[in-house]
Design a protein around this motif. Structure first.
Motif: not given
Length: 151
Positions: A131-141, A118-129
């Motif tokens: 948050d946006e990925l969470w929003r998008i994945l939730s929408k898809i789910e 999880s940390e590897i993924l978190a380090n690839i993305l900015t905090g805003d990214e």
């Protein structure tokens, strides 16, 4: 894109979503394998050990697999000493799943692998990214019940 245009795999958002998910899964799977765990057994251990789920149907729903696959995995995990199953007190048909000491140990050993992944993924993305990925994945789910319609 027109209806008769050829389908271009590498231009498909679904394809790239699948590739990204598989990269995350493979990284964790490699580490879990060193402990004799699969992603399914890991998720079941978390369901029982961290979420206090004890009913196979609840575990199946939590993990996102069908009851048959859950029963098969629970049987194997019991054979491997990761958990135990016993009949319920009121209804003998009810099965209660409980974690063994070996199962608790497996969670303790595998948790750092999951956190690092999880940390590897978190380090690839900015905090805003993130948050946006969470929003998008939730929408898809949330769209899981939309059927694939023929055009």
């Amino acid at each position: 894109m027109q209806k008769n245009d050829p389908y271009r795999l590498h231009q498909s958002l679904s394809y790239h979503l699948s590739v990204a998910a598989r990269l995350q899964e493979r990284r964790l799977d490699e580490q879990l394998k060193t402990l004799g765990l699969s992603r399914t057994t890991w998720c079941i251990l978390l369901a029982v050990g961290n979420e206090d789920l004890s009913q196979p149907s609840d575990i199946a729903e939590f993990v996102g697999i069908d009851r048959t696959a859950t029963s098969r995995a629970l049987r194997k995990m019991e054979e491997d000493g990761l958990l135990g199953r016993s009949s319920g007190t009121e209804d003998k048909r009810t099965r209660q799943v409980v974690l063994s000491d070996q199962g608790r140990d497996a969670i303790a050993k595998a948790t750092p692998f999951a956190r690092k992944n999880s940390e590897i993924l978190a380090n690839i993305l900015t905090g805003d990214e993130a948050d946006e990925l969470w929003r998008i994945l939730s929408k898809i789910e949330d769209s899981a019940d939309i059927p694939l319609k023929t055009l």
